[in-house]
Design an enzyme around this catalytic site. Sequence first.
Site: not given
Ligand code: ACO
Ligand SMILES: O=CC(=O)O
Length: 544
Positions: A169, A454
Amino acid sequence: MSAPAPSPLAIVDAEPLPRQDEVLTEAALAFVAELHRRFTPRREELLARRAERRAEIARTSTLDFLPETAAIRADDSWRVAPSPAALDDRRVEITGPTDRKMTINALNSGARIWLADFEDASAPTWENVVLGQVNMADAYTRNIDFTDERTGKSYALRPNEELATVVMRPRGWHLDERHLVDADGTPVPGALVDFGLYFFHNAQRLLDLGKGPYFYLPKTESHLEARLWNEVFVFAQDHVGIPQGTVRATVLIETITAAYEMEEILYELRDHASGLNAGRWDYLFSIVKNFRDGGPKFVLPDRNAVTMTAPFMRAYTELLVRTCHKRGAHAIGGMAAFIPSRRDEEVNKVAFEKVKADKDREANDGFDGSWVAHPDLVPIAMASFDAVLGDRPNQKDRLREDVDVKAADLIAVDSLEARPTYAGFVNAVQVGIRYIEAWLRGLGAVAIFNLMEDAATAEISRSQIWQWINAGVEFEHDGSTVKVTPELAREVAAGELAAVRAEIGEEAFAAGHWQQAHDLLLEVALDEDYADFLTLPAYEQLKG
Ligand SMILES: CC(=O)SCCNC(=O)CCNC(=O)[C@H](O)C(C)(C)COP(=O)(O)OP(=O)(O)OC[C@H]1O[C@@H](n2cnc3c(N)ncnc32)[C@H](O)[C@@H]1OP(=O)(O)O
Ligand SMILES: O=CC(=O)O
């Protein structure tokens, strides 16, 4: 006569980064410069058109399907291109930023697709922009082992196993990349930088891996913007010598104006379209933004009280599924923002239940797949879609001909019983400050109060503060009626700043950007002129 070569781009205001030369090669920059020369002028026109359209909404407080494209909607004969094998089964998609650890974790997560996010889950520091590209290339060459210096934990891709297919994206049309400028000093649109570098380095490599250059297109406001992307794809494919129709794009329907042009958007991109996604958070933001001055009937209640079962949200998702399947495209569901915790069982239980309900509903409504924000949610969403899809890769054959959404249904936001509350207002201020602070540190996605936040979710928070002030919203608090005013916002924001200071201690407070985040939130929430995007003024303050 061939067109003159574009002037080379200059990298400005940036410390050299390790391995940047692998990404910012002369040939890759020449390609981005050519994209900029060809397509930025049209992007400027389309941004101006956005402003005109918003002025029209301010005047009329309504929207309708476009009369000038009625023939495209009425023509039942056209379909989008068939999906490539790698995108046929999209039942679970994980999203996230492209730092090294997240890249490995997402590819290993068991999800079918990884939305590799250079947009809302990523704050656009130069480091994130460039090293994100390094990480993508390293992932495709399986050269991405990593050790976290803080924890000592090592990360590697699972050997000999199918990894998630990547759908990248890029940033939306409105954002510039200030570190790359042309000879006039004009910055290149971030969308063209992200797309251009990724495509240039990886398109052929991905084809060799049996996949392809696949994209999610964010914040599209009209079919004309989709047409511009299509022109970019046509040029790009010729430029690197891969067949036309190799690119696949999934368009996020996450603006209220795009919801009225879903068919037209697929039509414009039909040789490259893969599907539409119900980007619910930006969609809510777009409703608040566009109808912010539309009077009381457009005042939404607390952000977290607007669920996907609200009639106007349901109209949007039903129409999306219907439109996609009518045209042979995938319909992909959105993000339930509940985040599990590996430390707190109760938080986990709530997240799993909420996400399961959300994904069950989407699967039963006809979506072909959906998003999760965290690896621990992959099995939850997988179970919801497995239950409906079984061995089938998708349910595009479910045409949903029963769906009949009228123009007015999409903006019937006053059908909700919930009203704004004091707690919702406080939450908006808290989330706004906490999110902006993280963003200014280079983090685009964070967990706040067990929810994924986000740029999109933060946009809703700051927009609701603005709207509630300007609409003169009142609610009950402590036994009396309280009106939402700038003074109230300042008082709550000051209280939150003090609370954060007490919570994290003096040292961490001083090391963060808390005062700056507080000031920026109040700037955008209290300014008479509503800022189109929070990330525009925030980018001016982003270091790096
Ligand atoms: C409205 C929109 O646009 S939605 C799309 C955009 N938003 C996103 O993509 C958000 C994606 N998610 C994230 O970034 C994360 O889940 C967060 C920041 C919300 C929380 O992350 P953390 O605080 O690291 O959560 P947590 O500590 O429970 O993570 C546990 C493990 O999962 C991993 N993890 C968590 N989320 C993700 C993810 N989305 N992708 C890959 N790995 C992940 C962490 O890196 C961590 O790994 P580790 O144990 O090896 O250190
Ligand atoms: O990018 C996704 C959204 O829910 O906003």
